[in-house]
Design a protein around this motif. Structure first.
Motif, mmCIF file in Angstrom:
data_model
loop_
_atom_site.group_PDB
_atom_site.id
_atom_site.type_symbol
_atom_site.label_atom_id
_atom_site.label_comp_id
_atom_site.label_asym_id
_atom_site.label_seq_id
_atom_site.Cartn_x
_atom_site.Cartn_y
_atom_site.Cartn_z
ATOM 1 N N ILE B 376 29.430 37.876 46.930
ATOM 2 C CA ILE B 376 29.299 36.587 47.619
ATOM 3 C C ILE B 376 29.323 35.413 46.635
ATOM 4 O O ILE B 376 29.112 34.279 47.020
ATOM 5 C CB ILE B 376 28.017 36.519 48.493
ATOM 6 C CG1 ILE B 376 26.774 36.836 47.673
ATOM 7 C CG2 ILE B 376 28.126 37.467 49.675
ATOM 8 C CD1 ILE B 376 25.470 36.608 48.428
ATOM 9 N N ALA B 377 29.580 35.695 45.366
ATOM 10 C CA ALA B 377 29.522 34.613 44.376
ATOM 11 C C ALA B 377 30.764 34.508 43.500
ATOM 12 O O ALA B 377 31.055 33.441 42.964
ATOM 13 C CB ALA B 377 28.301 34.796 43.485
ATOM 14 N N HIS B 378 31.501 35.594 43.355
ATOM 15 C CA HIS B 378 32.616 35.623 42.410
ATOM 16 C C HIS B 378 33.605 34.483 42.676
ATOM 17 O O HIS B 378 34.048 34.301 43.807
ATOM 18 C CB HIS B 378 33.343 36.959 42.487
ATOM 19 C CG HIS B 378 34.510 37.063 41.544
ATOM 20 N ND1 HIS B 378 34.343 37.276 40.195
ATOM 21 C CD2 HIS B 378 35.834 36.932 41.747
ATOM 22 C CE1 HIS B 378 35.530 37.294 39.614
ATOM 23 N NE2 HIS B 378 36.452 37.078 40.529
ATOM 24 N N ASN B 379 33.928 33.763 41.611
ATOM 25 C CA ASN B 379 34.909 32.669 41.684
ATOM 26 C C ASN B 379 34.536 31.563 42.663
ATOM 27 O O ASN B 379 35.386 30.757 43.038
ATOM 28 C CB ASN B 379 36.301 33.200 42.029
ATOM 29 C CG ASN B 379 37.066 33.566 40.769
ATOM 30 O OD1 ASN B 379 36.556 33.412 39.669
ATOM 31 N ND2 ASN B 379 38.270 34.046 40.937
ATOM 32 N N THR B 380 33.283 31.536 43.107
ATOM 33 C CA THR B 380 32.860 30.371 43.877
ATOM 34 C C THR B 380 32.249 29.358 42.903
ATOM 35 O O THR B 380 32.077 29.642 41.711
ATOM 36 C CB THR B 380 31.802 30.715 44.933
ATOM 37 O OG1 THR B 380 30.603 31.091 44.261
ATOM 38 C CG2 THR B 380 32.261 31.855 45.837
ATOM 39 N N ARG B 382 29.362 28.621 42.640
ATOM 40 C CA ARG B 382 28.073 29.082 42.102
ATOM 41 C C ARG B 382 28.205 29.461 40.631
ATOM 42 O O ARG B 382 27.282 29.259 39.845
ATOM 43 C CB ARG B 382 27.575 30.306 42.882
ATOM 44 C CG ARG B 382 26.993 29.978 44.232
ATOM 45 C CD ARG B 382 26.491 31.232 44.921
ATOM 46 N NE ARG B 382 25.228 31.687 44.350
ATOM 47 C CZ ARG B 382 24.626 32.823 44.702
ATOM 48 N NH1 ARG B 382 25.175 33.615 45.611
ATOM 49 N NH2 ARG B 382 23.487 33.164 44.161
ATOM 50 N N GLY B 443 28.701 26.113 46.201
ATOM 51 C CA GLY B 443 29.296 27.445 46.066
ATOM 52 C C GLY B 443 28.714 28.446 47.042
ATOM 53 O O GLY B 443 29.393 29.390 47.460
ATOM 54 N N SER B 444 27.469 28.243 47.430
ATOM 55 C CA SER B 444 26.850 29.182 48.371
ATOM 56 C C SER B 444 27.501 29.090 49.747
ATOM 57 O O SER B 444 27.357 29.985 50.567
ATOM 58 C CB SER B 444 25.347 28.927 48.465
ATOM 59 O OG SER B 444 25.114 27.688 49.096
ATOM 60 N N TYR B 445 28.267 28.017 50.003
ATOM 61 C CA TYR B 445 29.046 27.942 51.243
ATOM 62 C C TYR B 445 30.475 28.438 51.030
ATOM 63 O O TYR B 445 31.349 28.200 51.858
ATOM 64 C CB TYR B 445 29.067 26.501 51.778
ATOM 65 C CG TYR B 445 27.703 26.034 52.217
ATOM 66 C CD1 TYR B 445 27.171 26.433 53.439
ATOM 67 C CD2 TYR B 445 26.928 25.232 51.390
ATOM 68 C CE1 TYR B 445 25.913 26.027 53.832
ATOM 69 C CE2 TYR B 445 25.670 24.821 51.769
ATOM 70 C CZ TYR B 445 25.171 25.225 52.993
ATOM 71 O OH TYR B 445 23.911 24.832 53.373
ATOM 72 N N GLY B 446 30.705 29.075 49.906
ATOM 73 C CA GLY B 446 32.021 29.654 49.655
ATOM 74 C C GLY B 446 33.019 28.708 49.019
ATOM 75 O O GLY B 446 34.189 29.048 48.873
ATOM 76 N N PRO B 448 35.351 27.378 46.534
ATOM 77 C CA PRO B 448 35.855 28.038 45.327
ATOM 78 C C PRO B 448 35.748 27.154 44.090
ATOM 79 O O PRO B 448 35.747 25.924 44.200
ATOM 80 C CB PRO B 448 37.322 28.318 45.658
ATOM 81 C CG PRO B 448 37.669 27.440 46.788
ATOM 82 C CD PRO B 448 36.407 27.040 47.484
ATOM 83 N N ARG B 449 35.627 27.778 42.935
ATOM 84 C CA ARG B 449 35.716 27.040 41.684
ATOM 85 C C ARG B 449 37.196 26.793 41.404
ATOM 86 O O ARG B 449 38.058 27.380 42.055
ATOM 87 C CB ARG B 449 35.074 27.838 40.555
ATOM 88 C CG ARG B 449 35.840 29.085 40.191
ATOM 89 C CD ARG B 449 35.131 29.959 39.182
ATOM 90 N NE ARG B 449 35.196 29.402 37.836
ATOM 91 C CZ ARG B 449 34.991 30.127 36.724
ATOM 92 N NH1 ARG B 449 34.696 31.409 36.812
ATOM 93 N NH2 ARG B 449 35.048 29.568 35.551
ATOM 94 N N VAL B 463 41.053 25.397 57.153
ATOM 95 C CA VAL B 463 39.832 26.120 56.820
ATOM 96 C C VAL B 463 38.663 25.208 57.154
ATOM 97 O O VAL B 463 38.630 24.057 56.735
ATOM 98 C CB VAL B 463 39.781 26.483 55.320
ATOM 99 C CG1 VAL B 463 38.513 27.247 54.995
ATOM 100 C CG2 VAL B 463 41.004 27.287 54.931
#
Lengths: 46, 529, 173
Positions: B376-380, B382, B443-446, B448-449, B463
């Motif tokens: 749930i965190a990768h590349n977000t 966060r 980031g916790s809402y998705g 992306p970074r 989206v």
């Protein structure tokens, strides 16, 4: 260490630091477990 | 003594015999560091103002270019130039030694400057739109990879020069007993640097050969595995250097000495032994490596490095608490903290650095590095929030804080605008704290970074991004502006001090005093350094 | 001045430090146990199933699935409703996901991810689950949708200047 001052009072020489790191650990634990709980609500399964 | 005495001056503040060639190397590397942090900061502000959806400043191509430039100038060039200056200071100056081979130091410096220039030119030419990680098969022009390699070779030479100077100091008996804790911590950083740079060579040399057509291709999974052997441990160099600086600032400002140095030194040893495995947590949601590999590599030994960080989290404030209590600030649980010399920007900067690193950067690391949470965190955003907490709020702020001592001692100038210096650390520290927190919340809402437009303009499907994410991104932009003002003030103060600052003629001209050792806390200033 | 640092390795550790080191070690052991424990008893885990695959082969597999199970088109992209339990292919290329997938709630699918060109990121929104998509590798995720609705697949690994427009769709009924 030299054994004077606060050591007798508190048993450890740096009680303030101990309190600070325990606060840190509490935040750490809540954040970690909170993430696992959050993860469990997501909808895909392995 | 093999070097002639003219090559040395005696510092009237610390009493150190300062080797002039070492001092010049420290100066040029420090100046290069500040130039890089200025360039990287401008890029960073442009990036943040683009990610603030209401502003959305740059177009897509220039956003990714600014992002590449921001990453490389900040994470690599600024930090490594500063660390090289720190390595020369921690070896030659702190150990009263000559620097082993000044010419090698100059060669290293020239290579690093050349590498940094090539990389920046390549990015600005639009020939390296690959971001810092340059994951193949995305390809940059050969000059870009060459620049990275030149910079890394220069850095490697500087690290070797550090070790050579340790050997010289030992052989010429410029100190007795153990090396001071600061130097010990830097040695840990330098050892980590060696295997980090080895990973860098192992991946950038083939990638360079691929870019000039000598190799047919680079396997993307292998690239990621080896690249993160460079990408993650290099942050551990920063952590080790930063923690060494925390101890040093404690000594300089309140005369502290760790409760028991064995514990601190043991924790540095844990870093050397175990921290490299943390690189595995960049591959947690990758194909190619099995879950067993992922779980094993991210858990069994990374947590010994986490233990090491937690030990430092205790021993760093404990050293200061002990010194303060011995000075009589003994009343309540926290009188020692309240009565710390907060008017000294090194103290405020260090305290903020410890806080932001610990609560925002540090504890989020093992959480994001948990295999399952990483889904749930990768590349977000966060992830970006996490490392802005560690490397900006932690490392960069610690470097800034230490500058307020190093610049007067090494450049023999009084800090220009001391009041601004106080404001600077607070603006930067709180700005970065806000930046890190808001990035993680977005980031916790998705979100992306490394993404130009979360409105996804031009996409076939819309989206729906949670409106809360827009709010956090706006607050992120505001935090970035605050941090950028803090960063700009740092550059201003550093440049004015170095080139136009009032000369320092005696110890009383020192802008911020070097504290006498706390009672019963040691045998003198140098040992506790 | 002379520098003389006392050697420290035999000095006894302070009580406070000892307590904290023990607490830190226990926490580290808890973290260590948590990951394998969750792996066996938790419901979410990254997949281990990976195969080498050439872009051409993956393209062919995807095309075959599209021919077999195509039910329509959305924004010019084929919409596919594969049967539950089947192998489903989602192909990533600069800057598009192919095809649009239709799943049934509560059914399990074997979702294959691979890329035709550069690295991409599979980010399912708004659920927020993220996996890497690499060229040359077939990453198989066994997935069971537990909610109905329309979900977007955002690319979250930088793949070129048009990266931000790379959005796909999964519909769960």
């Amino acid at each position: 260490m030299s054994g004077k001052g606060n050591e007798k009072e508190h048993g450890i020489e740096t009680p303030g630091t101990m309190v600070l790191v325990l606060i840190f650990l509490t935040v750490f634990a809540i954040a970690f477990l909170g993430n696992l709980k959050w993860l469990a609500t997501a909808w895909w399964v392995k | 003594m093999s070097a002639s005495n003219e090559a040395f001056r005696t510092c009237d503040v610390t009493g150190f015999r300062v080797h002039r060639p070492a001092e010049w190397l420290i100066r040029v590397n420090a100046v290069a560091a500040v130039v890089c942090v200025l360039i990287g900061g401008i890029y960073g502000l442009l990036v943040a103002l683009t990610r603030w959806p209401a502003v959305h400043l740059l177009d897509a191509a220039w956003y990714y270019r600014a992002l590449s430039g921001h990453g490389l100038n900040m994470l690599i060039f600024w930090i490594i130039f500063f660390e090289v200056a720190g390595l020369y200071f921690g070896s030659a100056v702190v150990l009263n030694s000559r620097i082993a081979a000044p010419k090698v130091g100059w060669l290293a410096f020239i290579l690093m400057v050349a590498g940094a220039l090539l990389v920046n030119v390549s990015i600005l030419r639009g020939k390296a739109d690959v971001l810092m990680t340059s994951y193949p098969p995305l390809k940059a022009e050969p000059m870009y990879y060459l620049g990275v390699i030149l910079f890394a070779v220069g850095a490697l030479l500087a690290v070797i020069l550090f070790f050579a100077t340790l050997v010289v100091a030992k052989r010429e008996k410029t100190y007795q007993g153990s090396v001071p804790l600061f130097t010990f911590g830097l040695t840990a950083a330098a050892i980590i640097a060696i295997f980090t740079l080895a990973h860098g060579a192992a991946i950038y040399v083939p990638t360079f050969l691929w870019s000039i057509g000598l190799l047919p291709g680079i396997d993307p999974a292998i690239y990621r595995t080896v690249w993160w052997g460079l990408g993650h441990p290099s942050q551990q160099i920063n952590v080790a250097a930063m923690i060494s600086i925390w101890y040093l600032i404690g000594t300089l400002t309140v005369g502290s000495k760790p409760v028991n140095e064995k514990v601190c030194r043991g924790a540095f040893l844990l870093y050397i032994l175990f921290i490299n495995l943390a690189s595995a947590h960049h591959l947690l949601v990758d194909p190619g490596v099995s879950s067993t590999w992922k779980v094993w590599n991210t858990s069994y030994a990374m947590y010994l490095a986490v233990v090491a960080s937690m030990i430092h989290a205790y021993t760093v404030p404990a050293a200061i608490e002990l010194a303060q209590r011995r000075k009589g600030y003994n009343k309540s649980l926290f009188e020692w903290l309240r009565k710390a010399p907060w008017g000294n920007p090194a103290v405020a900067g260090m305290a903020l650095s410890v806080f932001v690193f610990g609560f925002l950067g540090g504890l989020t690391g093992p959480i994001l590095g948990t295999e399952q949470v990483n889904i749930i965190a990768h590349n977000t955003y966060r992830i970006t929030g996490h490392f802005h907490g560690t490397v900006v709020g932690g490392t960069t702020l610690a470097f800034m804080a230490l500058s307020y001592y190093i610049v007067p001692l090494i450049f023999r100038r009084q800090i220009a605008f001391p009041k601004l210096a106080n404001l600077q650390v607070w603006l930067f520290g709180l700005g970065v704290a806000g930046l890190s927190a808001t990035m993680m919340l977005a980031g916790s809402y998705g979100v992306p970074r490394r993404h130009w437009d979360i409105a996804f303009s031009g996409a076939p499907f819309g989206v729906e991004v949670n409106p809360a994410a827009y709010m956090w991104l706006a607050l992120m932009g505001i935090s970035a502006i605050i941090a950028a003002i803090g960063g700009a003030l740092y550059c201003l103060i550093a440049v004015v001090t170095v080139f136009f600052g009032k000369r320092m003629d005696s110890p009383k001209d020192l802008t911020y005093p070097v504290s006498a050792p706390a009672p019963d806390a040691g045998t003198g200033i140098a040992p506790s350094l | 001045m002379s520098i003389n640092v006392e050697r420290v390795w035999w000095k006894p550790v302070d009580k406070g430090e000892k307590i904290w080191i023990i607490i830190a070690l226990m926490w580290a052991i808890f973290l260590f146990v948590m990951m394998p424990w969750w792996h066996y008893y938790g419901k979410q885990n990254p997949s281990s199933e990976t195969y080498k695959v050439s872009p051409e082969k993956f393209q062919e597999l995807t095309n075959r699935m599209i021919e077999q199970y195509k039910v329509g088109e959305d924004a010019g992209i084929p919409v596919v409703a594969p049967p539950p339990g089947s192998d489903v292919f989602l192909l990533a290329r600069q800057f598009q996901w192919t095809p649009v997938l239709k799943f049934k709630k509560g059914e399990t699918y074997r979702l294959h991810l691979s890329s035709m060109d550069v690295q991409h990121g599979f980010s399912l929104q708004p659920t927020n689950m993220n996996f890497m998509v690499l060229p040359g590798y077939d990453y198989v995720l066994t997935m069971t949708p537990t909610e109905t609705g329309t979900f977007e697949v955002v690319c979250n690994e930088f793949c070129g200047i048009g990266h931000h427009a790379m959005v796909g769709k999964i519909i769960v009924e």
